[in-house]
Design a protein around this motif. Structure first.
Motif, mmCIF file in Angstrom:
data_model
loop_
_atom_site.group_PDB
_atom_site.id
_atom_site.type_symbol
_atom_site.label_atom_id
_atom_site.label_comp_id
_atom_site.label_asym_id
_atom_site.label_seq_id
_atom_site.Cartn_x
_atom_site.Cartn_y
_atom_site.Cartn_z
ATOM 1 N N SER A 13 -5.640 -76.493 -79.955
ATOM 2 C CA SER A 13 -4.653 -77.537 -79.640
ATOM 3 C C SER A 13 -3.898 -77.975 -80.893
ATOM 4 O O SER A 13 -2.693 -78.215 -80.844
ATOM 5 C CB SER A 13 -5.302 -78.725 -78.929
ATOM 6 N N ILE A 16 -1.262 -75.172 -81.489
ATOM 7 C CA ILE A 16 -0.227 -75.126 -80.451
ATOM 8 C C ILE A 16 0.724 -76.312 -80.585
ATOM 9 O O ILE A 16 1.950 -76.144 -80.542
ATOM 10 C CB ILE A 16 -0.861 -75.072 -79.045
ATOM 11 N N VAL A 17 0.180 -77.498 -80.771
ATOM 12 C CA VAL A 17 1.031 -78.681 -80.925
ATOM 13 C C VAL A 17 1.861 -78.570 -82.199
ATOM 14 O O VAL A 17 3.064 -78.852 -82.204
ATOM 15 C CB VAL A 17 0.196 -79.985 -80.892
ATOM 16 N N LEU A 19 2.874 -75.845 -83.803
ATOM 17 C CA LEU A 19 3.939 -74.858 -83.626
ATOM 18 C C LEU A 19 5.045 -75.370 -82.715
ATOM 19 O O LEU A 19 6.222 -75.085 -82.944
ATOM 20 C CB LEU A 19 3.374 -73.545 -83.089
ATOM 21 N N SER A 20 4.668 -76.154 -81.703
ATOM 22 C CA SER A 20 5.691 -76.680 -80.800
ATOM 23 C C SER A 20 6.553 -77.738 -81.483
ATOM 24 O O SER A 20 7.683 -77.988 -81.056
ATOM 25 C CB SER A 20 5.056 -77.234 -79.529
ATOM 26 N N ILE A 21 6.057 -78.326 -82.546
ATOM 27 C CA ILE A 21 6.841 -79.307 -83.305
ATOM 28 C C ILE A 21 7.630 -78.628 -84.424
ATOM 29 O O ILE A 21 8.833 -78.837 -84.571
ATOM 30 C CB ILE A 21 5.934 -80.414 -83.901
ATOM 31 N N THR A 23 8.484 -75.500 -84.953
ATOM 32 C CA THR A 23 9.448 -74.442 -84.639
ATOM 33 C C THR A 23 10.849 -75.021 -84.452
ATOM 34 O O THR A 23 11.764 -74.645 -85.190
ATOM 35 C CB THR A 23 8.982 -73.615 -83.429
ATOM 36 N N PRO A 24 11.056 -75.953 -83.521
ATOM 37 C CA PRO A 24 12.428 -76.488 -83.398
ATOM 38 C C PRO A 24 12.834 -77.367 -84.574
ATOM 39 O O PRO A 24 13.974 -77.299 -85.044
ATOM 40 C CB PRO A 24 12.395 -77.288 -82.090
ATOM 41 N N GLY A 38 9.453 -69.810 -85.620
ATOM 42 C CA GLY A 38 8.200 -69.619 -84.883
ATOM 43 C C GLY A 38 7.341 -68.533 -85.511
ATOM 44 O O GLY A 38 6.120 -68.677 -85.620
#
Length: 146
Positions: A13, A16-17, A19-21, A23-24, A38
């Protein structure tokens, strides 16, 4: 103490969290395509995980050989953290420079920004994780018989 399943959930987790922050946010801040950001994030996570294992193994072996123990004083913990981060920079900066086709200084500044992000992110993520998944209460010791 947390069990193995909980530790695995934490690591997955966390990544994943993150990378989700990043990346953009990183694509926007550094002006690189999201796919490239990414890939850098995923590559850096894998490199950091491998470096963590190799560095800690080597550091503990060195401590055992030089001191006869792997116990760390505060000063050794500070040295450990500094050497770990310095080694990670030496590995990640050329990777980022190569992947993005930028200079080492620009890659270093990107790495510095990501390091600062992860400093804050790790603090906040772990705080939130502990709130969402609190540690089980430790069993209390029975009172000694009189």
């Amino acid at each position: 103490m947390r069990g193995t399943a909980d530790r695995i959930r934490h690591v997955i987790s966390f990544e994943i969290v993150a990378l989700s922050i990043i990346t953009p946010l990183g694509a926007w801040a550094f002006g690189v395509p999201m796919l490239d950001m990414g890939a850098i994030g995923a590559g850096a996570a894998l490199i950091a995980a491998a470096w963590n294992y190799v560095f800690n193994l080597g550091f503990d072996h060195a401590l055992a050989r030089l001191r006869g123990s792997v116990r760390k004083t505060l000063a050794l913990r500070v040295l450990h953290a500094i050497l770990f981060e310095a080694g990670l920079v030496l590995v990640l900066v050329p990777f980022v420079a190569w992947y993005l086709g930028v200079g080492l200084v620009e890659a270093f500044l990107m790495d510095l920004a990501l390091t600062l992000f992860f400093l804050v992110y790790a603090f906040l993520f772990n705080w939130a994780y502990d709130a969402l998944f609190p540690l089980p209460e430790a069993p209390r010791a029975a009172p000694a018989p009189r």
